[in-house]
Write a protein that holds these residues in place. Structure first.
Motif, PDB file in Angstrom:
ATOM      1  N   ARG A 105     -39.509  18.603  20.178  1.00  0.00           N
ATOM      2  CA  ARG A 105     -38.041  18.649  20.084  1.00  0.00           C
ATOM      3  C   ARG A 105     -37.428  19.265  21.316  1.00  0.00           C
ATOM      4  O   ARG A 105     -36.348  18.885  21.764  1.00  0.00           O
ATOM      5  N   GLY A 106     -38.149  20.250  21.950  1.00  0.00           N
ATOM      6  CA  GLY A 106     -37.657  20.885  23.166  1.00  0.00           C
ATOM      7  C   GLY A 106     -37.605  19.930  24.342  1.00  0.00           C
ATOM      8  O   GLY A 106     -36.673  19.949  25.141  1.00  0.00           O
ATOM      9  N   GLU A 107     -38.603  19.040  24.505  1.00  0.00           N
ATOM     10  CA  GLU A 107     -38.586  18.072  25.620  1.00  0.00           C
ATOM     11  C   GLU A 107     -37.393  17.134  25.479  1.00  0.00           C
ATOM     12  O   GLU A 107     -36.732  16.795  26.462  1.00  0.00           O
ATOM     13  N   LYS A 108     -37.141  16.688  24.199  1.00  0.00           N
ATOM     14  CA  LYS A 108     -35.980  15.804  23.989  1.00  0.00           C
ATOM     15  C   LYS A 108     -34.691  16.544  24.290  1.00  0.00           C
ATOM     16  O   LYS A 108     -33.749  15.993  24.878  1.00  0.00           O
ATOM     17  N   TYR A 109     -34.668  17.817  23.900  1.00  0.00           N
ATOM     18  CA  TYR A 109     -33.474  18.618  24.167  1.00  0.00           C
ATOM     19  C   TYR A 109     -33.244  18.749  25.675  1.00  0.00           C
ATOM     20  O   TYR A 109     -32.112  18.626  26.168  1.00  0.00           O
ATOM     21  N   ASN A 110     -34.315  19.042  26.428  1.00  0.00           N
ATOM     22  CA  ASN A 110     -34.185  19.199  27.889  1.00  0.00           C
ATOM     23  C   ASN A 110     -33.775  17.895  28.554  1.00  0.00           C
ATOM     24  O   ASN A 110     -33.035  17.913  29.544  1.00  0.00           O
ATOM     25  N   GLN A 111     -34.239  16.773  28.022  1.00  0.00           N
ATOM     26  CA  GLN A 111     -33.814  15.498  28.577  1.00  0.00           C
ATOM     27  C   GLN A 111     -32.299  15.345  28.448  1.00  0.00           C
ATOM     28  O   GLN A 111     -31.609  14.964  29.393  1.00  0.00           O
ATOM     29  N   GLY A 112     -31.759  15.657  27.267  1.00  0.00           N
ATOM     30  CA  GLY A 112     -30.300  15.578  27.088  1.00  0.00           C
ATOM     31  C   GLY A 112     -29.576  16.586  27.943  1.00  0.00           C
ATOM     32  O   GLY A 112     -28.479  16.312  28.468  1.00  0.00           O
ATOM     33  N   LEU A 113     -30.187  17.805  28.100  1.00  0.00           N
ATOM     34  CA  LEU A 113     -29.557  18.818  28.940  1.00  0.00           C
ATOM     35  C   LEU A 113     -29.461  18.368  30.386  1.00  0.00           C
ATOM     36  O   LEU A 113     -28.442  18.601  31.065  1.00  0.00           O
ATOM     37  N   SER A 114     -30.478  17.686  30.895  1.00  0.00           N
ATOM     38  CA  SER A 114     -30.437  17.207  32.289  1.00  0.00           C
ATOM     39  C   SER A 114     -29.338  16.174  32.486  1.00  0.00           C
ATOM     40  O   SER A 114     -28.673  16.142  33.527  1.00  0.00           O
ATOM     41  N   VAL A 115     -29.117  15.321  31.441  1.00  0.00           N
ATOM     42  CA  VAL A 115     -28.042  14.330  31.550  1.00  0.00           C
ATOM     43  C   VAL A 115     -26.689  15.023  31.536  1.00  0.00           C
ATOM     44  O   VAL A 115     -25.766  14.654  32.285  1.00  0.00           O
ATOM     45  N   ARG A 116     -26.529  16.049  30.656  1.00  0.00           N
ATOM     46  CA  ARG A 116     -25.250  16.758  30.595  1.00  0.00           C
ATOM     47  C   ARG A 116     -24.961  17.454  31.944  1.00  0.00           C
ATOM     48  O   ARG A 116     -23.804  17.501  32.387  1.00  0.00           O
ATOM     49  N   ARG A 117     -25.987  18.006  32.534  1.00  0.00           N
ATOM     50  CA  ARG A 117     -25.793  18.634  33.855  1.00  0.00           C
ATOM     51  C   ARG A 117     -25.348  17.589  34.877  1.00  0.00           C
ATOM     52  O   ARG A 117     -24.449  17.839  35.702  1.00  0.00           O
ATOM     53  N   ALA A 118     -25.977  16.405  34.879  1.00  0.00           N
ATOM     54  CA  ALA A 118     -25.579  15.336  35.802  1.00  0.00           C
ATOM     55  C   ALA A 118     -24.142  14.905  35.530  1.00  0.00           C
ATOM     56  O   ALA A 118     -23.357  14.651  36.459  1.00  0.00           O
ATOM     57  N   ASP A 119     -23.739  14.824  34.241  1.00  0.00           N
ATOM     58  CA  ASP A 119     -22.358  14.449  33.918  1.00  0.00           C
ATOM     59  C   ASP A 119     -21.368  15.482  34.446  1.00  0.00           C
ATOM     60  O   ASP A 119     -20.268  15.134  34.911  1.00  0.00           O
ATOM     61  N   SER A 120     -21.723  16.777  34.364  1.00  0.00           N
ATOM     62  CA  SER A 120     -20.833  17.826  34.861  1.00  0.00           C
ATOM     63  C   SER A 120     -20.608  17.670  36.365  1.00  0.00           C
ATOM     64  O   SER A 120     -19.494  17.823  36.876  1.00  0.00           O
ATOM     65  N   VAL A 121     -21.681  17.361  37.093  1.00  0.00           N
ATOM     66  CA  VAL A 121     -21.552  17.192  38.551  1.00  0.00           C
ATOM     67  C   VAL A 121     -20.735  15.940  38.870  1.00  0.00           C
ATOM     68  O   VAL A 121     -19.888  15.945  39.774  1.00  0.00           O
ATOM     69  N   LYS A 122     -20.976  14.845  38.086  1.00  0.00           N
ATOM     70  CA  LYS A 122     -20.196  13.628  38.331  1.00  0.00           C
ATOM     71  C   LYS A 122     -18.712  13.881  38.129  1.00  0.00           C
ATOM     72  O   LYS A 122     -17.876  13.462  38.943  1.00  0.00           O
ATOM     73  N   ALA A 123     -18.372  14.574  37.061  1.00  0.00           N
ATOM     74  CA  ALA A 123     -16.964  14.861  36.787  1.00  0.00           C
ATOM     75  C   ALA A 123     -16.352  15.676  37.908  1.00  0.00           C
ATOM     76  O   ALA A 123     -15.196  15.452  38.319  1.00  0.00           O
ATOM     77  N   GLU A 124     -17.113  16.621  38.443  1.00  0.00           N
ATOM     78  CA  GLU A 124     -16.588  17.445  39.543  1.00  0.00           C
ATOM     79  C   GLU A 124     -16.415  16.614  40.820  1.00  0.00           C
ATOM     80  O   GLU A 124     -15.442  16.792  41.549  1.00  0.00           O
ATOM     81  N   LEU A 125     -17.362  15.700  41.095  1.00  0.00           N
ATOM     82  CA  LEU A 125     -17.228  14.812  42.251  1.00  0.00           C
ATOM     83  C   LEU A 125     -15.975  13.947  42.145  1.00  0.00           C
ATOM     84  O   LEU A 125     -15.258  13.730  43.130  1.00  0.00           O
ATOM     85  N   ILE A 126     -15.710  13.441  40.926  1.00  0.00           N
ATOM     86  CA  ILE A 126     -14.505  12.621  40.732  1.00  0.00           C
ATOM     87  C   ILE A 126     -13.269  13.455  40.989  1.00  0.00           C
ATOM     88  O   ILE A 126     -12.306  12.993  41.627  1.00  0.00           O
ATOM     89  N   ARG A 127     -13.253  14.714  40.475  1.00  0.00           N
ATOM     90  CA  ARG A 127     -12.105  15.585  40.742  1.00  0.00           C
ATOM     91  C   ARG A 127     -11.937  15.841  42.235  1.00  0.00           C
ATOM     92  O   ARG A 127     -10.826  16.076  42.722  1.00  0.00           O
ATOM     93  N   ASP A 128     -13.061  15.792  43.004  1.00  0.00           N
ATOM     94  CA  ASP A 128     -12.999  16.012  44.464  1.00  0.00           C
ATOM     95  C   ASP A 128     -12.726  14.730  45.247  1.00  0.00           C
ATOM     96  O   ASP A 128     -12.798  14.725  46.479  1.00  0.00           O
ATOM     97  N   GLY A 129     -12.420  13.626  44.544  1.00  0.00           N
ATOM     98  CA  GLY A 129     -11.969  12.418  45.216  1.00  0.00           C
ATOM     99  C   GLY A 129     -12.997  11.329  45.369  1.00  0.00           C
ATOM    100  O   GLY A 129     -12.723  10.305  46.008  1.00  0.00           O
TER     101      GLY A 129
END
Length: 379
Positions: free
Chosen positions: A318-342
């Motif tokens: 269950r932890g590996e599946k959780y970490n997989q989702g956590l890595s995607v959420r981290r990537a989404d956070s960076v994408k959102a910040e890049l969009i805010r930066d233009g």
């Protein structure tokens, strides 16, 4: 013997240690010099009387006049073309004593002198030894010249043992030519000034019948004519030369060195706190740098790859599946910040790799800050 001694003296001057490298002349210069003048013996051809007793001798007679010590001096104005070639106009004066005459029909003694003066045009060439790989502080030169000289006998008197006297005198002009070999030595601290040493050979031709000869004996005064053959002067000269245009050519402008543009990083790392996908203040700065860099380099797409360490809030599969989702959420956070930066959203691809591809290999269930990251890659 005197010619050999003079040649040895000239050779010694040429090989003596020198002061500095002589330079090629560009522009006007003046040259002054003087030295020893050695004249070869001359043959005289008399007509109208015998030089010893004054009686008429239609066949004529011949004598050889031997020269003794003499000197020479000259002044020249010239122009250097900067490639070793020089052209100059020269005025000169030569003097020589005469102390011997043979053969004569009656023994006698001879004394007198002669002098020549006139002008020549010289063409000279400075030899740059450096082009032959010879680095010595001397610039040799060679040259030739041609012009016109007047020859004057002062006169030459021969007194015979029988009381008779013969005198030769007069002035005559003729074509003159010369060959020059020398070397120049710059004087340190005085730009344009150089010491020169030279050997010159001057040849001169004369018109027939221009000199007169007079004899006195018991029968009275007798006059006639005398012709001299070609005259050859060997001269060994020390001089000073000054070039007016001594400023060296300005150096070529230094090439403009354009500093290379700073290299823009193509990969950026954003780190996260344990079990978090929220950007820290430092993380936002790095994302802003990546967004700015994407406008300065050729970029076709931006990859945003999320990762975690191998620890998890929930152990086991269950932890590996959780970490997989956590890595995607981290990537989404960076994408959102890049969009805010233009950065356009269409240019961004995100991936989540969970615990795969750690930066730092660790044992199981280890919290490693460098593995909790997002990689922003500019493609």
């Amino acid at each position: 013997m005197r010619l050999r001694t003079a040649l040895l003296a000239m050779t010694s001057m040429a090989v003596a240690p020198t002061l500095a490298m002589a330079s090629t002349i560009t522009g006007p210069y003046v040259d002054l010099g003087g030295g020893y003048n050695l004249v070869q013996s001359q043959h005289a051809h008399f007509s109208g009387f015998s030089e010893a007793d004054g009686t008429t001798n239609n066949a004529g007679s011949k004598s050889r006049y031997r020269h003794h010590d003499g000197f020479t001096g000259f002044g020249a104005f010239g122009w250097g073309f900067g490639n070793g070639l020089r052209l100059e106009v020269e005025g000169l004066y030569n003097y020589s004593e005469i102390n011997h005459r043979r053969p004569t029909s009656v023994q006698g003694s001879t004394h007198g002198s002669d002098q020549s003066y006139g002008g020549l045009v010289n063409v000279l060439y400075d030899i740059d030894l450096a082009q032959f790989g010879i680095n010595v502080p001397v610039t040799p030169f060679v040259g030739v010249g041609a012009g016109y000289l007047w020859q004057h006998y002062n006169p030459i008197t021969t007194s015979y043992s029988n009381g008779n006297v013969n005198r030769v005198g007069g002035t005559n002009g003729g074509f003159a030519y010369q060959g020059i070999v020398g070397a120049a030595y710059d004087i340190p601290g005085v730009p344009g000034l150089a010491v020169t040493t030279e050997y010159r050979m001057i040849g001169q031709t004369f018109m027939d019948g221009a000199y007169h000869s007079t004899a006195w004996n018991q029968t009275g005064l007798h006059k006639g004519h005398v012709n001299f053959d070609q005259r050859f002067n060997h001269q060994f000269i020390l001089g000073l030369r000054y070039a007016f245009d001594t400023a060296p050519p300005p150096p070529p402008p230094a090439p403009v060195v354009v500093p290379p543009a700073p290299q823009v990083a193509r990969t950026y790392l954003v780190f996260f706190d344990w079990d978090k996908s929220v950007l820290t203040g430092r993380a936002r700065e790095i994302v802003a740098q990546a967004a700015q860099a994407s406008t300065h380099v050729q970029t076709t797409r931006i990859e945003v790859n999320g990762y975690t360490d191998n620890s998890a809030a929930h152990p086991g599969p269950r932890g590996e599946k959780y970490n997989q989702g956590l890595s995607v959420r981290r990537a989404d956070s960076v994408k959102a910040e890049l969009i805010r930066d233009g950065v356009p959203a269409a240019a961004i691809d995100i991936h989540g790799y969970g615990e795969q591809h750690p930066l730092v290999p660790t044992g199981p269930n280890t919290r490693e800050p460098q593995n909790r990251r997002v990689e922003i890659i500019l493609r």
